[in-house]
Every structure is written in structure tokens, then in C-alpha cells.
Design an enzyme around this catalytic site. Structure first.
Site, PDB file in Angstrom:
ATOM      1  N   ASP A 222      17.801  15.665  85.643  1.00 20.90           N
ATOM      2  CA  ASP A 222      17.879  14.362  85.090  1.00 20.90           C
ATOM      3  C   ASP A 222      17.479  14.249  83.696  1.00 20.90           C
ATOM      4  O   ASP A 222      17.457  13.043  83.212  1.00 20.90           O
ATOM      5  CB  ASP A 222      17.117  13.587  86.108  1.00 20.90           C
ATOM      6  CG  ASP A 222      17.933  12.390  86.904  1.00 20.90           C
ATOM      7  OD1 ASP A 222      19.232  12.384  86.624  1.00 20.90           O
ATOM      8  OD2 ASP A 222      17.312  12.092  87.940  1.00 20.90           O
TER       9      ASP A 222
ATOM     10  N   GLU B 264      26.199   9.839  90.242  1.00 24.42           N
ATOM     11  CA  GLU B 264      25.423  10.971  90.083  1.00 24.42           C
ATOM     12  C   GLU B 264      26.155  12.303  90.924  1.00 24.42           C
ATOM     13  O   GLU B 264      25.981  13.337  90.139  1.00 24.42           O
ATOM     14  CB  GLU B 264      24.014  11.047  90.461  1.00 24.42           C
ATOM     15  CG  GLU B 264      23.353   9.908  89.893  1.00 24.42           C
ATOM     16  CD  GLU B 264      21.873   9.579  90.600  1.00 24.42           C
ATOM     17  OE1 GLU B 264      21.051   9.305  89.491  1.00 24.42           O
ATOM     18  OE2 GLU B 264      21.759   9.528  91.687  1.00 24.42           O
TER      19      GLU B 264
END
Length: 409
Positions: A161, A391
Site C-alpha cells: 500500500d 484493489e
């Protein structure tokens, strides 16, 4: 390319997954998703849901008691729950084979700046970063160990991330601490990078005229942050060294005066573990409202004064931080809402956009209520979008990149 890729996106009490069937090593799209779903551990029950690419339910069940019962880890989904779900996935795909798994890993620290294949050393390095992400890093790493034990031949990759924010200017990475801290990697990193990378990849499709302009993306869910994009890259974000900084979140404080932490330690004689628990698990919307961390439930308690205060402060901090990012960008061309609250809470979007009416944002209330892709009015000087994030797709694209590089070398 022969074989399927599994993506795993772990949360504190859930694990979202998807399986993709790439066509050779070309650009992966949503159409290449074979199935997706989630494992949820709520209360005494463990649920397992899966859907095909058209949204049809493949399975929606509560796991048997002998699987659901037993000790649970402080964070993440238990091995006993992951394994039968993995077996179901393998049975569903039949003769096709999983050739790789990609994991969303919250923190890569200063050394892991690109998607990386897991090894014992990589796992050890990322485990050492748990103090910087006590809520998420253990949950992200748990499935890695499970697959290593049960599927040792399956290639596994870490997708961070923090990677998307490598483009932050050096001044934005600094913390005002003695220099010795920065030399050991104590600096601002930023998070929700996989989500922001997806939105950045979508902008040329949904808004080509402003894709290279000044854009703020609001990832608003149980975890919440903002990101300022210029030319599609991150130049500032609200999270920092940890995913505790910035906006108020479901159970996290966001930015607070460090003096409050000193007060807990000195005056209340709290332990370090107590402070971690207060800042990460007892605060935010839950702490202020005393009711819930879930905005959907809070909206139903509109007569509760504490709930009203929680929503007001949540909104205020978003507006405050958007204003700061506008200053960094030198203006604003577009605002994008994404993630659970951002995509589904029309009232919040209305209140945030109303605060920037002075800049020329005009909301089309009908579009906003219908959660249209574009919710700004025709005469708005700034475009406002609602765009679901993905994602899992970004994880799979990262894994494909690693496999492609390995094949070429």
C-alpha cells in the site's frame, strides 16, 4: 498464459479475495475476474461468500461450528477458516490451476518499494514492521504463512500500500523529529496506495481532460485518507508513518496532538499497549459516538447527540484536509469519492462538497442521491466523481508484472 492468480486483501476481521484468469501477459481488466468474495469473522460466526464476475452468488454460507469455534487471533482471519475456503476455490476452478497469489501488504517500510516475491527473509523483514502497523500488518501476513504451509509450491507476492506514494516530494516525506529517526526509516509513507493507483488508472477513461490535472481522491471507509494527484501521481496524502495519521476513521483517531498521548502515559499511567489499543481500536467514530464505527448505523441514530458530534467532526476533518491539499496542488480540477463511505454515503458527499461552494463546486443532488459516476452539476467549475475502487485488480496486475519480469529474465 496458463493458470489463475489468487489475490488476498486482509482486514482486521475479514479477508477479501478474487481469482483472475489473465490472457497471456497483456493488460488485466475487470473482465478477467473469474470469481470474488470475502471471508468474514463476526461475533461467533465465520461467513464465506463468493460471486462470479456477473455478481451471481456462488456460495453464501456460515462455516460449520467445528471450523468457526476456537481461539481467534487478535487480528486477521484464522487458518482454520482460510483453508476450507481455499479448498472450495480450488474445487470450483476444476482443472485450472492457481499459479500465484498476491497479497495486499500495508507497510513496506523504506526498503520494499516494488511488488516483491515472498521469501523467508522478506517475511521476516515485513514482520519487523508490525510496530508501524499493529492493526493491519499481522492480518496481511497471516495468509502468507498459511499458504506457505499448505501450498508450498504456490508463488506468493507482496503488493504494498505504500508503493504508490514513492513519488511524494522529499519535503513531504519528512517528519520534524531529530535526524537520527529519518536515518532509520521513520518518515511519512502514506497508505491506501493500491486504491489510489486504481483510481489513477481509471481517470484517463472516465475523465481524460482532467486525468493529468489536479485531482484529490477521498478514500473513505473504516480506514480513511485523502491523496492529491498531479499528472496521475501522488504528491501528498493524509496518512503518514503509520495508518493512524490524518482523517478520523472508524476506530482510529487520525491526527491528534501528541500531548494527548503524553497525558495517557504520564497522568493516566497507561502502558504502551493500552495507548495502542486506545488510538487504533477505541477512538474515531466509535469513540466519539459511543455507538458504532459503522457510518451506516450512525446515520440511523440521527437523534443521538454524540453520534451527531462524531459525524460532524468526521466531515470537518475531511473538509479541513481537502483544503490543505488544494493549497499544495495550487487549485483543484476534480474530486473523487471512493471506498465504502465515499461510494455510498450521499449525505457526506453533499456536506463535503457544500463546504467548497466558494470554489465553484456545484452538486447535482439527483445524481448524488443515485450515486452516479459524475455527481457535479453541469455548471460546476470542479468535476466531482464517485468511482468504486478495485484493489484486487491492482494486486493481480502487480503479480502479473512480477511474473512477466521473471519470464523475461
Amino acid at each position: 498464459m496458463t493458470g489463475l492468480i489468487l489475490t488476498l486483501n486482509s482486514g482486521s476481521s475479514s479477508l477479501k479475495f478474487a481469482v483472475y484468469r489473465p490472457v497471456d501477459f497483456g493488460e488485466l481488466t475487470e473482465k478477467d475476474c473469474v470469481l470474488h468474495g470475502a471471508i468474514d469473522e463476526v461475533g461467533e460466526h465465520s461467513g464465506f461468500r463468493a460471486f462470479d464476475n456477473a455478481g451471481n452468488i456462488l456460495v453464501d454460507e456460515t462455516l460449520p461450528a467445528e471450523i468457526s469455534c476456537g481461539d481467534r487471533p487478535a487480528r486477521g482471519v484464522r487458518n482454520e477458516v482460510i483453508i476450507p475456503c481455499l479448498e472450495w476455490i480450488e474445487a470450483h476452478i476444476g482443472s485450472e490451476v492457481l499459479i500465484a497469489a498476491g497479497h495486499r501488504i500495508l507497510h513496506g517500510g523504506p526498503h520494499y518499494t516494488q511488488p516483491t516475491r515472498f521469501s523467508k527473509q522478506v517475511l521476516a523483514d515485513l514482520t519487523a514492521l508490525i510496530p508501524l502497523a499493529p492493526l493491519h500488518q499481522p492480518a496481511c501476513l497471516a495468509p502468507v504463512s498459511t499458504l506457505e504451509k499448505t501450498r508450498p509450491d504456490l508463488q506468493q507476492f507482496a503488493c504494498f500500500d505504500t508503493n504508490f506514494h514513492q513519488t511524494l516530494p522529499e519535503v513531504a516525506k519528512r517528519l520534524p523529529l531529530p535526524r537520527r529517526y529519518s536515518e532509520t526509516g521513520v518518515r511519512r509513507y502514506g497508505f491506501h496506495g493500491l486504491s489510489y493507483a486504481y483510481i489513477a488508472s481509471r481517470l484517463p477513461e472516465i475523465a481524460p481532460d482532467i486525468a493529468t490535472g489536479r485531482v484529490i481522491v477521498a478514500h473513505l471507509g473504516n480506514g480513511a485518507s485523502l491523496c492529491a494527484l498531479r499528472n496521475g501521481v501522488s504528491i501528498e496524502t493524509t496518512m503518514s508513518l503509520t495508518a493512524l495519521d490524518g482523517l478520523i476513521m472508524g476506530t482510529r483517531t487520525g491526527a491528534i496532538d501528541p500531548g494527548a498521548v503524553i497525558y495517557m502515559l504520564q497522568t493516566e499511567q497507561r502502558s504502551a499497549d493500552d495507548v495502542v489499543d486506545i488510538l487504533y481500536r477505541q477512538s474515531g467514530l466509535l469513540g466519539i459516538s459511543g455507538v458504532s464505527s459503522d457510518m451506516r448505523l450512525l446515520r440511523k441514530e440521527n437523534g443521538n447527540f454524540s453520534v451527531k458530534q462524531a459525524i460532524e467532526l468526521f466531515t470537518y476533518r475531511i473538509v479541513q484536509e481537502i483544503g490543505a491539499l488544494i493549497a499544495v496542488l495550487g487549485g483543484l480540477d476534480a474530486l473523487v469519492f471512493t471506498a465504502g463511505i465515499g461510494e455510498h454515503d450521499a449525505a457526506l458527499r453533499h456536506d463535503v462538497c457544500s463546504a467548497f461552494a466558494w470554489m465553484g463546486i456545484v452538486l447535482d443532488q439527483s445524481r448524488n442521491d443515485q450515486m452516479s459516476s459524475v455527481i457535479s452539476a453541469e455548471d460546476s467549475k470542479i468535476c466531482v466523481f464517485v468511482e468504486p475502487t478495485n484493489e484486487n485488480l491492482m494486486i493481480c496486475r502487480a503479480v502479473l508484472g512480477c511474473l512477466n519480469e521473471s519470464r523475461s529474465s
